[in-house]
Design an enzyme around this catalytic site. Structure first.
Site, PDB file in Angstrom:
ATOM      1  N   ASP A  47       0.834  -1.201   0.000  1.00 31.31           N
ATOM      2  CA  ASP A  47       0.000   0.000   0.000  1.00 31.31           C
ATOM      3  C   ASP A  47       0.869   1.252   0.000  1.00 31.31           C
ATOM      4  OD1 ASP A  47      -2.614   1.457   0.510  1.00 31.31           O
ATOM      5  OD2 ASP A  47      -1.519   1.990   2.327  1.00 31.31           O
ATOM      6  N   GLU A 102      -1.928  -5.282  -3.748  1.00 32.33           N
ATOM      7  CA  GLU A 102      -0.908  -4.530  -3.009  1.00 32.33           C
ATOM      8  C   GLU A 102       0.176  -5.454  -2.472  1.00 32.33           C
ATOM      9  OE1 GLU A 102      -3.639  -0.760  -1.521  1.00 32.33           O
ATOM     10  OE2 GLU A 102      -3.346  -2.461  -0.175  1.00 32.33           O
TER      11      GLU A 102
END
Length: 229
Positions: free
Chosen positions: A49, A121
């Protein structure tokens, strides 16, 4: 460690050959299948992320050198939000190679937006851990592709835009209601209604609640004239 044929094919779609294949396996392992000897992808998702955010921030600055922070922020949010990550994951067939527990698999986990976004991610982080930041940045830029240049100058998501539109007119926040859920458990289809306190509403149908809510919000915003700025 040797990857299975489906993971080799997935690596090809990523455009990255893993020197440490165990990183890819971990990135694709959901907590429903994890064990003491088989860690899940949550820590990689946390790292991915942040890597995605850095790559997108840099890409947007380079794409529009005159944009202010206020102009860049909504574009950034549009590129890193869950829906976008899940869309990219679908394009490369990530759901097909997710490692899920039986209950999660039976409930349609391969199609769930949250699982796809988190795994996307985690895959970014796996590439970073395997080959460094430049490899991860190249991966992100390649997979996000034209989205970066095509993101709208005012790229607020529809739910946020509708809420701001309502608040600007002294209305209470829009209310979302699930009208129907159809199809099998592994592939549900949701119909969502969004309603304003003044009585106006719009309906939308999608394979995920969040997608249906966004579509309903956009439909109502367009109807009320709020989508024109």
């Amino acid at each position: 460690m040797k990857l299975s044929a489906d993971l080799v094919a997935f690596s090809g779609r990523l455009g990255h050959s893993f020197a440490r294949p165990e990183l890819l396996l971990r990135a694709l392992t959901h907590s429903s299948l994890s064990s003491a000897t088989r860690p899940d992808n949550q820590r990689l998702e946390f790292l991915g992320d942040r890597i995605l955010g850095l790559v997108m921030a840099e890409a947007l600055l380079l794409a529009d050198k005159g944009a202010t922070e206020g102009q860049l922020a909504p574009r950034f949010n549009a590129l890193v939000r869950r829906e976008t990550c899940a869309d990219v994951a679908r394009e490369i067939g990530l759901g097909d190679v997710l490692k899920l527990g039986r209950s999660e698999m039976m409930s349609g986990g391969r199609r769930k937006e949250a699982l796809l976004a988190d795994a996307m991610e985690a895959v970014i982080a796996a590439v970073y851990r395997d080959a460094g930041f430049e490899a991860a940045r190249d991966l992100v830029l390649r997979l996000w592709g034209t989205r970066i240049g095509a993101v709208e100058p005012d790229a607020r998501d529809a739910k946020t835009a509708l809420q701001e539109w309502a608040q600007a007119r002294g209305l209470t926040p829009p209310h979302y209601v699930e009208i129907a859920r159809e199809g099998p458990d592994h592939a549900p289809v949701f119909t969502i209604a969004v309603r304003l306190s003044t009585g106006e509403e719009a309906l939308a149908t999608a394979g995920a609640k969040r997608q249906a809510e966004q579509a309903a919000a956009k439909a109502l915003l367009d109807r009320m004239g709020g989508g024109e700025g």
